[in-house]
Design a protein around this motif. Sequence first.
Motif, short mmCIF file in Angstrom:
data_model
loop_
_atom_site.label_atom_id
_atom_site.label_comp_id
_atom_site.label_asym_id
_atom_site.label_seq_id
_atom_site.Cartn_x
_atom_site.Cartn_y
_atom_site.Cartn_z
N ALA A 106 19.60 65.18 19.61
CA ALA A 106 21.03 64.89 19.44
C ALA A 106 21.60 65.66 18.25
O ALA A 106 22.74 66.14 18.31
N LEU A 107 20.84 65.78 17.17
CA LEU A 107 21.30 66.56 16.02
C LEU A 107 21.46 68.03 16.38
O LEU A 107 22.44 68.67 15.98
N CYS A 108 20.49 68.59 17.11
CA CYS A 108 20.59 69.99 17.53
C CYS A 108 21.89 70.22 18.31
O CYS A 108 22.62 71.18 18.05
N LEU A 109 22.16 69.36 19.28
CA LEU A 109 23.33 69.54 20.13
C LEU A 109 24.62 69.35 19.34
O LEU A 109 25.58 70.12 19.52
N ALA A 110 24.64 68.37 18.45
CA ALA A 110 25.85 68.11 17.66
C ALA A 110 26.13 69.28 16.72
O ALA A 110 27.29 69.68 16.54
N LEU A 111 25.09 69.82 16.11
CA LEU A 111 25.28 70.94 15.20
C LEU A 111 25.74 72.19 15.96
O LEU A 111 26.61 72.94 15.50
N ALA A 112 25.14 72.43 17.14
CA ALA A 112 25.54 73.59 17.93
C ALA A 112 27.01 73.50 18.33
O ALA A 112 27.72 74.51 18.36
N GLU A 113 27.48 72.28 18.62
CA GLU A 113 28.89 72.09 18.96
C GLU A 113 29.80 72.44 17.79
O GLU A 113 30.95 72.84 17.98
N ARG A 114 29.29 72.31 16.58
CA ARG A 114 30.06 72.66 15.38
C ARG A 114 30.06 74.17 15.12
O ARG A 114 30.75 74.64 14.23
N GLY A 115 29.26 74.89 15.87
CA GLY A 115 29.15 76.32 15.64
C GLY A 115 28.00 76.71 14.75
O GLY A 115 27.89 77.88 14.35
#
Length: 241
Positions: free
Chosen positions: A21-30
């Motif tokens: 979940a952290l990986c995906l959330a960070l990727a969404e932030r760019g």
Amino acid sequence: MNHQPFERAAIVGASGGIGRALCLALAERGTQVWALSRSATTDWPAGIDPLRFDLEDENSIARAAETMRDAPPQLVVVCTGALTLADGTGPERSYRQLDGAAMAEAFRINTIGPALIAKHLLPLLPRDQRTVFAALSARVGSIADNRLGGWHSYRASKAALNMLVRNFAIELARTHREASVVALHPGTVDTGLSEPFQANLPSGQLTAPPEAAHHLLNVIDGLTPAESGKAFDWKGEEIPS
């Protein structure tokens, strides 16, 4: 104080519920994400690069660190940990249940593993910009907050992790003035770690991994070097040592 998103991050234990979940959330932030896991699964969206490592093999941690050297992370979050061991051994309710091998295994996963990750990843953190090294811990690792006892190996291994976080914060501050090293308690999250203990939870206490990741990133966003060496819960409140 909220800061600009990190350019690069490393999530250690990326195949777990919170790590993914952290990986995906960070990727969404760019943010460009290094996703470290034993499986090094490739089913990631753009912006997430898998790296294989094994918590039991320090050489594999060193190899992963070397891979990241030319594009080092400003944020590292260690999401590894175990409450119930692979053989099904759960947390002890009494000192009569203590077993030396099981206790050693708990410390290997919850304390020694994150320490070796810090050994190899802390040197990668840039010295001239804001950086954060965070390790997922647990409220039950607080000595001052312990009123129920039990769960001896898990509590002790997390208390030891919290002490290491404090040690690392003191040492890193000598060379990285903008760095924060913290322990984070994510709350009770709907993952394999908490699954055996979810039945008796009060309604609303169980958090989904994406929500937990959101809370943790909010805490990380507000960190300054003044908080380095401390432990915080998912609401940003300091946990006593």
